[in-house]
Design a protein around this motif. Structure first.
Motif, PDB file in Angstrom:
ATOM      1  N   PRO A  24      31.257  31.113 -21.225  1.00 54.06           N
ATOM      2  CA  PRO A  24      32.537  31.197 -20.518  1.00 54.06           C
ATOM      3  C   PRO A  24      32.874  32.644 -20.150  1.00 54.06           C
ATOM      4  CG  PRO A  24      32.727  29.749 -22.422  1.00 54.06           C
ATOM      5  CD  PRO A  24      31.390  30.418 -22.519  1.00 54.06           C
ATOM      6  N   GLU A  25      33.489  32.810 -18.991  1.00 52.89           N
ATOM      7  CA  GLU A  25      33.852  34.148 -18.514  1.00 52.89           C
ATOM      8  C   GLU A  25      34.929  34.786 -19.385  1.00 52.89           C
ATOM      9  OE1 GLU A  25      32.477  31.496 -15.261  1.00 52.89           O
ATOM     10  OE2 GLU A  25      34.039  31.355 -16.800  1.00 52.89           O
ATOM     11  N   VAL A  26      35.760  33.940 -19.998  1.00 55.53           N
ATOM     12  CA  VAL A  26      36.825  34.398 -20.895  1.00 55.53           C
ATOM     13  C   VAL A  26      36.792  33.524 -22.136  1.00 55.53           C
ATOM     14  CG1 VAL A  26      38.355  35.300 -19.080  1.00 55.53           C
ATOM     15  CG2 VAL A  26      38.487  32.884 -19.719  1.00 55.53           C
ATOM     16  N   THR A  27      37.377  34.004 -23.215  1.00 53.76           N
ATOM     17  CA  THR A  27      37.448  33.192 -24.431  1.00 53.76           C
ATOM     18  C   THR A  27      38.834  32.599 -24.617  1.00 53.76           C
ATOM     19  OG1 THR A  27      38.052  35.108 -25.775  1.00 53.76           O
ATOM     20  CG2 THR A  27      35.690  34.596 -25.562  1.00 53.76           C
ATOM     21  N   LYS A  30      41.114  20.569 -34.205  1.00 55.42           N
ATOM     22  CA  LYS A  30      39.764  20.263 -34.691  1.00 55.42           C
ATOM     23  C   LYS A  30      38.736  21.348 -34.333  1.00 55.42           C
ATOM     24  CE  LYS A  30      40.473  16.084 -36.475  1.00 55.42           C
ATOM     25  NZ  LYS A  30      40.166  15.745 -37.881  1.00 55.42           N
ATOM     26  N   GLY A  31      39.184  22.442 -33.728  1.00 53.39           N
ATOM     27  CA  GLY A  31      38.271  23.535 -33.421  1.00 53.39           C
ATOM     28  C   GLY A  31      37.313  23.271 -32.272  1.00 53.39           C
ATOM     29  N   LEU A  32      37.683  22.357 -31.384  1.00 52.00           N
ATOM     30  CA  LEU A  32      36.771  21.999 -30.295  1.00 52.00           C
ATOM     31  C   LEU A  32      36.728  23.045 -29.187  1.00 52.00           C
ATOM     32  CD1 LEU A  32      37.484  18.162 -30.105  1.00 52.00           C
ATOM     33  CD2 LEU A  32      35.659  19.366 -31.310  1.00 52.00           C
ATOM     34  N   PHE A  33      37.846  23.721 -28.938  1.00 49.98           N
ATOM     35  CA  PHE A  33      37.801  24.814 -27.963  1.00 49.98           C
ATOM     36  C   PHE A  33      36.868  25.910 -28.484  1.00 49.98           C
ATOM     37  CE2 PHE A  33      42.215  23.219 -26.905  1.00 49.98           C
ATOM     38  CZ  PHE A  33      41.876  22.744 -25.651  1.00 49.98           C
ATOM     39  N   GLU A  34      36.982  26.204 -29.751  1.00 47.24           N
ATOM     40  CA  GLU A  34      36.124  27.224 -30.362  1.00 47.24           C
ATOM     41  C   GLU A  34      34.663  26.792 -30.296  1.00 47.24           C
ATOM     42  OE1 GLU A  34      35.833  29.753 -34.557  1.00 47.24           O
ATOM     43  OE2 GLU A  34      37.224  28.076 -34.370  1.00 47.24           O
ATOM     44  N   LYS A  35      34.412  25.536 -30.568  1.00 49.46           N
ATOM     45  CA  LYS A  35      33.045  25.003 -30.530  1.00 49.46           C
ATOM     46  C   LYS A  35      32.380  25.230 -29.175  1.00 49.46           C
ATOM     47  CE  LYS A  35      30.657  20.537 -30.597  1.00 49.46           C
ATOM     48  NZ  LYS A  35      30.818  19.074 -30.771  1.00 49.46           N
ATOM     49  N   HIS A  36      33.172  25.162 -28.131  1.00 54.39           N
ATOM     50  CA  HIS A  36      32.635  25.306 -26.778  1.00 54.39           C
ATOM     51  C   HIS A  36      32.816  26.716 -26.217  1.00 54.39           C
ATOM     52  CE1 HIS A  36      31.406  21.143 -26.226  1.00 54.39           C
ATOM     53  NE2 HIS A  36      32.497  20.808 -26.896  1.00 54.39           N
ATOM     54  N   GLY A  37      33.023  27.681 -27.097  1.00 55.12           N
ATOM     55  CA  GLY A  37      33.039  29.079 -26.668  1.00 55.12           C
ATOM     56  C   GLY A  37      34.378  29.605 -26.210  1.00 55.12           C
ATOM     57  N   ALA A  60      34.391  28.704 -18.055  1.00 55.94           N
ATOM     58  CA  ALA A  60      35.471  28.483 -19.020  1.00 55.94           C
ATOM     59  C   ALA A  60      36.135  27.132 -18.780  1.00 55.94           C
ATOM     60  CB  ALA A  60      36.492  29.611 -18.928  1.00 55.94           C
ATOM     61  N   VAL A  61      36.302  26.775 -17.520  1.00 52.29           N
ATOM     62  CA  VAL A  61      36.898  25.479 -17.184  1.00 52.29           C
ATOM     63  C   VAL A  61      36.016  24.349 -17.697  1.00 52.29           C
ATOM     64  CG1 VAL A  61      37.504  23.928 -15.283  1.00 52.29           C
ATOM     65  CG2 VAL A  61      38.199  26.335 -15.204  1.00 52.29           C
ATOM     66  N   LYS A  62      34.710  24.501 -17.526  1.00 49.20           N
ATOM     67  CA  LYS A  62      33.787  23.479 -18.021  1.00 49.20           C
ATOM     68  C   LYS A  62      33.883  23.365 -19.545  1.00 49.20           C
ATOM     69  CE  LYS A  62      29.785  23.258 -15.995  1.00 49.20           C
ATOM     70  NZ  LYS A  62      28.374  23.534 -15.612  1.00 49.20           N
ATOM     71  N   ALA A  63      34.001  24.502 -20.219  1.00 50.82           N
ATOM     72  CA  ALA A  63      34.126  24.503 -21.678  1.00 50.82           C
ATOM     73  C   ALA A  63      35.415  23.808 -22.112  1.00 50.82           C
ATOM     74  CB  ALA A  63      34.086  25.931 -22.208  1.00 50.82           C
TER      75      ALA A  63
END
Length: 438
Positions: free
Chosen positions: A48-51, A72-79, A278-281
């Motif tokens: 992702p371009e941004v976190t 559940k930490g899913l945003f973190e899981k996907h970067g 980032a959008v895909k993540a």
């Protein structure tokens, strides 16, 4: 000399037993992970371009996918470890913060009423009518909103048929009193549901009642003090109203249109252009959360999580019933185990069908929010980014059977027998007797 690599078949017996135990344990762990997050393990994708991203939400059950993705930490899981899920006071505040944008202390996207990105994209509801390019990248849920009525009307027997209120409303107006129908944002889903329900019963929402705007979390308190006669809002506020004995549910919106689209994940178009990875993540995290939310065995935990003070600040008892399809209408009618529960993934609930957006635009033409000559298809093509959903779904490993073959779900039928063909919105509009032009 050739070096042999130890395998399960070449290891000494004791070591081999350990190897097999470890393999079994690993398989069990993966199986457990798959049960928790049905999409399975995350496949590496472009960084992702941004976190970080700022996503708004309103205190409604259908914001659950964003809340669960965070919890559940899913945003973190996907970067995307720095995604913030930020409570908004009203849909008007959501709009204003989207206009500001995340870089100016606003938000980059939101859990949002499906028509709102269209109203903002065209400048219909923004300051000085300045268009804000917006995109819909996912749907967040189907069904599970409701139309609630004040307790004073219980003896009318009003339910799915609103015509039982026509005479009593007319009498109240003749006495010089105002009849108020509350919704959450002009041109939004709740506005359209209550208008459809009233009009189907012969009550003109522009002439026979006054429509007022009330933020979702304030609906129950306002009906308690007599500020409105009827309202339409999402859960858990209808269930809370019943639990407090203030009013009753006349109909759930799934009874008006079974399997109807409701909220969307809307993003500023500028954010998408700058940060496609980032959008895909974000999409992959939200999809996984939707799958988790859809599993019936997770409903109790989900209700406990979203009811927390920082999210909705609502007791589990006000959330859980309708999440499971158990509905106490509050008028002596109770049903359990229905299919009117909120869907987050099942039957394409996450995919943003273009045909559904076309209906929302047609209804907003019906009530004068858009001009009669609006090119519905062209506008939907500008705002609806179902292509991004498909890309994210494939990368996530979503089963082909769960990826709709067409951006149209086809012809839709409503409770009053009306038909909407997305290929011919004009025929649908012509079939309606009560509309702004009438």
């Amino acid at each position: 000399m050739t070096k042999r690599i130890a395998t399960a078949t070449t290891l000494p017996q004791a070591t081999r037993r350990n190897f097999l135990k470890q393999a079994a344990a690993t398989a069990a762990l993966l199986a457990a992970a798959r049960k928790l997050l049905p999409s399975g393990a995350y496949a590496a994708t472009a960084t992702p371009e941004v976190t970080a991203a700022k996503l708004g939400f309103i205190a409604l059950t259908d914001a659950a996918a964003l809340i669960i993705a965070k919890e559940k930490g899913l945003f973190e899981k996907h970067g995307m470890p720095d995604v913030e899920v930020l409570k908004q006071a009203s849909w008007g505040a959501t709009r204003d913060n989207l206009v500001l944008g995340g870089e100016a202390n606003g938000i980059d996207g939101a859990h949002i009423l499906t028509p709102m990105p269209y109203l903002m994209h065209t400048g219909k509801v923004t300051q000085n009518n300045q268009p804000l390019p917006m995109s819909i990248v996912a749907r967040l849920n189907y069904d599970c909103q409701a139309i609630s009525v004040a307790q004073e009307y219980a003896e009318t027997g009003v339910g799915l048929d609103s015509s039982k209120l026509k005479e009593v409303f007319a009498r109240k107006k003749a006495e010089g009193k105002e009849v108020k129908a509350a919704m959450t944002f002009p041109g939004g889903t709740h506005d359209l549901w209550i208008r459809y329900w009233l009009a189907a019963g012969g009550i003109d929402p522009d002439k026979d009642v006054s429509t007022i705007v009330v933020p979702p979390p304030q609906m129950v308190a306002n009906m308690k003090v007599g500020n409105m006669d009827v309202f339409c809002v999402g859960e858990p506020w209808n269930e809370q109203l019943v639990n407090q004995g203030i009013g009753f549910t006349a109909a759930t919106t799934g009874e008006l249109w079974k399997g109807h689209p409701e909220k969307a994940l809307g993003l500023r178009a500028e954010f998408i252009e700058k940060n496609p990875n980032a959008v895909k993540a974000i999409l992959m995290a939200v999809m996984e959360a939707q799958q988790w939310c859809d599993a019936m065995e997770n409903k109790e935990e989900m209700a406990g999580i979203i009811g927390k003070r920082q999210w909705m600040n609502v007791p589990t008892a006000d959330i859980i019933g309708r999440l499971k399809g158990d509905i106490n209408y509050g008028n002596g009618h109770t049903v359990t185990g229905t299919d009117l529960y909120m869907k987050f993934w099942k039957d394409g609930a996450s995919y943003p069908f273009k045909s559904h957006d076309a209906w929302f635009l047609a209804e907003n033409i019906r009530w004068g929010k858009f001009a009669p000559d609006t090119d519905i298809k062209a506008l939907v093509d500008q705002v609806n980014r179902e292509d991004l959903w498909r890309e994210a779904a494939k990368e996530l490993g979503v089963a082909a059977a769960d990826i709709p073959a067409s951006p149209s779900r086809g012809v839709e039928t409503f409770f009053d027998g009306k038909i909407f063909d997305p290929e011919n919105p004009s025929a649908y509009l012509d079939s309606l007797s009560i509309k702004a032009s009438s």
